[in-house]
Design a protein around this motif. Sequence first.
Motif, PDB file in Angstrom:
ATOM      1  N   PRO B   8       0.830  -1.207   0.000  1.00 21.85           N
ATOM      2  CA  PRO B   8       0.000   0.000   0.000  1.00 21.85           C
ATOM      3  C   PRO B   8       0.866   1.260   0.000  1.00 21.85           C
ATOM      4  N   THR B   9       0.217   2.416  -0.037  1.00 25.22           N
ATOM      5  CA  THR B   9       0.951   3.681   0.000  1.00 25.22           C
ATOM      6  C   THR B   9       1.433   3.973   1.417  1.00 25.22           C
ATOM      7  N   HIS B  10       0.550   3.775   2.355  1.00 29.20           N
ATOM      8  CA  HIS B  10       0.856   4.005   3.767  1.00 29.20           C
ATOM      9  C   HIS B  10       0.378   2.815   4.578  1.00 29.20           C
ATOM     10  N   LEU B  11       1.040   2.620   5.708  1.00 26.37           N
ATOM     11  CA  LEU B  11       0.692   1.491   6.570  1.00 26.37           C
ATOM     12  C   LEU B  11       1.067   1.859   7.995  1.00 26.37           C
ATOM     13  N   ILE B  12       0.174   1.563   8.937  1.00 33.79           N
ATOM     14  CA  ILE B  12       0.484   1.767  10.354  1.00 33.79           C
ATOM     15  C   ILE B  12       0.360   0.432  11.063  1.00 33.79           C
ATOM     16  N   LYS B  13       1.402   0.055  11.783  1.00 32.08           N
ATOM     17  CA  LYS B  13       1.432  -1.202  12.516  1.00 32.08           C
ATOM     18  C   LYS B  13       1.906  -0.933  13.939  1.00 32.08           C
ATOM     19  N   THR B  14       1.742  -1.921  14.804  1.00 33.96           N
ATOM     20  CA  THR B  14       2.256  -1.810  16.162  1.00 33.96           C
ATOM     21  C   THR B  14       3.450  -2.753  16.324  1.00 33.96           C
ATOM     22  N   GLN B  17       4.170  -6.757  15.391  1.00 34.19           N
ATOM     23  CA  GLN B  17       3.361  -7.268  14.282  1.00 34.19           C
ATOM     24  C   GLN B  17       4.235  -7.594  13.081  1.00 34.19           C
ATOM     25  N   GLN B  18       3.590  -8.166  12.070  1.00 34.13           N
ATOM     26  CA  GLN B  18       4.259  -8.522  10.821  1.00 34.13           C
ATOM     27  C   GLN B  18       3.625  -7.706   9.695  1.00 34.13           C
ATOM     28  N   VAL B  19       4.412  -7.411   8.657  1.00 33.27           N
ATOM     29  CA  VAL B  19       3.891  -6.612   7.553  1.00 33.27           C
ATOM     30  C   VAL B  19       4.397  -7.183   6.227  1.00 33.27           C
ATOM     31  N   ASN B  79       9.041  -9.208   9.973  1.00 36.44           N
ATOM     32  CA  ASN B  79       8.450  -9.807  11.171  1.00 36.44           C
ATOM     33  C   ASN B  79       8.879  -9.054  12.422  1.00 36.44           C
ATOM     34  N   ALA B  80       8.097  -9.252  13.495  1.00 31.22           N
ATOM     35  CA  ALA B  80       8.458  -8.711  14.812  1.00 31.22           C
ATOM     36  C   ALA B  80       8.879  -7.247  14.702  1.00 31.22           C
ATOM     37  N   LEU B  81       7.980  -6.430  14.193  1.00 28.63           N
ATOM     38  CA  LEU B  81       8.288  -5.029  13.909  1.00 28.63           C
ATOM     39  C   LEU B  81       8.802  -4.286  15.136  1.00 28.63           C
ATOM     40  N   LEU B  82       9.809  -3.437  14.884  1.00 29.83           N
ATOM     41  CA  LEU B  82      10.379  -2.553  15.899  1.00 29.83           C
ATOM     42  C   LEU B  82      10.059  -1.111  15.521  1.00 29.83           C
ATOM     43  N   PRO B 105       7.239   4.716  -5.946  1.00 28.40           N
ATOM     44  CA  PRO B 105       6.985   5.828  -5.031  1.00 28.40           C
ATOM     45  C   PRO B 105       7.182   5.466  -3.566  1.00 28.40           C
ATOM     46  N   GLY B 106       7.264   4.179  -3.267  1.00 28.13           N
ATOM     47  CA  GLY B 106       7.515   3.767  -1.890  1.00 28.13           C
ATOM     48  C   GLY B 106       6.253   3.478  -1.092  1.00 28.13           C
ATOM     49  N   THR B 107       6.442   2.746  -0.018  1.00 23.78           N
ATOM     50  CA  THR B 107       5.406   2.506   0.995  1.00 23.78           C
ATOM     51  C   THR B 107       5.912   3.077   2.303  1.00 23.78           C
ATOM     52  N   ARG B 108       5.125   3.981   2.888  1.00 24.54           N
ATOM     53  CA  ARG B 108       5.540   4.570   4.166  1.00 24.54           C
ATOM     54  C   ARG B 108       4.975   3.730   5.293  1.00 24.54           C
ATOM     55  N   LEU B 109       5.860   3.128   6.061  1.00 26.52           N
ATOM     56  CA  LEU B 109       5.485   2.270   7.191  1.00 26.52           C
ATOM     57  C   LEU B 109       5.737   3.016   8.489  1.00 26.52           C
ATOM     58  N   THR B 110       4.722   3.087   9.312  1.00 28.74           N
ATOM     59  CA  THR B 110       4.845   3.671  10.647  1.00 28.74           C
ATOM     60  C   THR B 110       4.589   2.580  11.666  1.00 28.74           C
ATOM     61  N   VAL B 111       5.527   2.400  12.593  1.00 27.64           N
ATOM     62  CA  VAL B 111       5.389   1.401  13.648  1.00 27.64           C
ATOM     63  C   VAL B 111       5.193   2.138  14.975  1.00 27.64           C
ATOM     64  N   LEU B 112       4.070   1.870  15.630  1.00 31.23           N
ATOM     65  CA  LEU B 112       3.749   2.556  16.892  1.00 31.23           C
ATOM     66  C   LEU B 112       3.998   1.664  18.099  1.00 31.23           C
TER      67      LEU B 112
END
Lengths: 113, 112
Positions: B8-14, B17-19, B79-82, B105-112
């Motif tokens: 996707p264009t943007h993604l928010i994970k905690t 989690q895995q993406v 896996n095991a997002l930091l 264009p990239g995928t912006r991943l935000t890990v909270l």
Amino acid sequence: QKEVEQDPGPLSVPEGAIVSLNCTYSNSAFQYFMWYRQYSRKGPELLMYTYSSGNKEDGRFTAQVDKSSKYISLFIRDSQPSDSATYLCAIDMFSGGYNKLIFGAGTRLAVHP
Amino acid sequence: DAGVTQSPTHLIKTRGQQVTLRCSPKSGHDTVSWYQQALGQGPQFIFQYYEEEERQRGNFPDRFSGHQFPNYSSELNVNALLLGDSALYLCASSPKPYNEQFFGPGTRLTVL
């Protein structure tokens, strides 16, 4: 020591100015040098690709490589507001038939009218 | 001619989690490379896929894995997002492994 060092700026110039962007690299074996432009929220796009030493010109852009001092430069003549972007220098590194790009940190350029 | 596309264009994970990120190369390109670009930094090479195999890898832990499909599209799995995995993930394709790379264009991943 990082393989490619680049001053992150930011650099702010008036429209029409000559802009000089620079990078240094550590490995004298590097032979392929590139400049990418990256607009905000976009992927990098290739501007210039240079092999070994010397100059390469394309319109308002000139790329220069000095292998003796391990220094690469990009000059932008008659800069325009549309040139406002981040400029990334990169080394195209080949190994065993495959390549990967090693980037500098990028320099943010703002050209104001 | 569509260029390199990513979803996707943007993604928010905690954390933890895995993406999975996806990339479709430019038409006629069979090689896909992945890069991670942290805020204010240049892209860093993760790995390159050609003929459905990982051909070279940058300095990233095994939590980063990938796959290339017979149609040359590719996935990047983390896996095991930091928190430190928050970045712009760029896919680049090329006609062959040693050719010029064209970026998506990239995928912006935000890990909270």
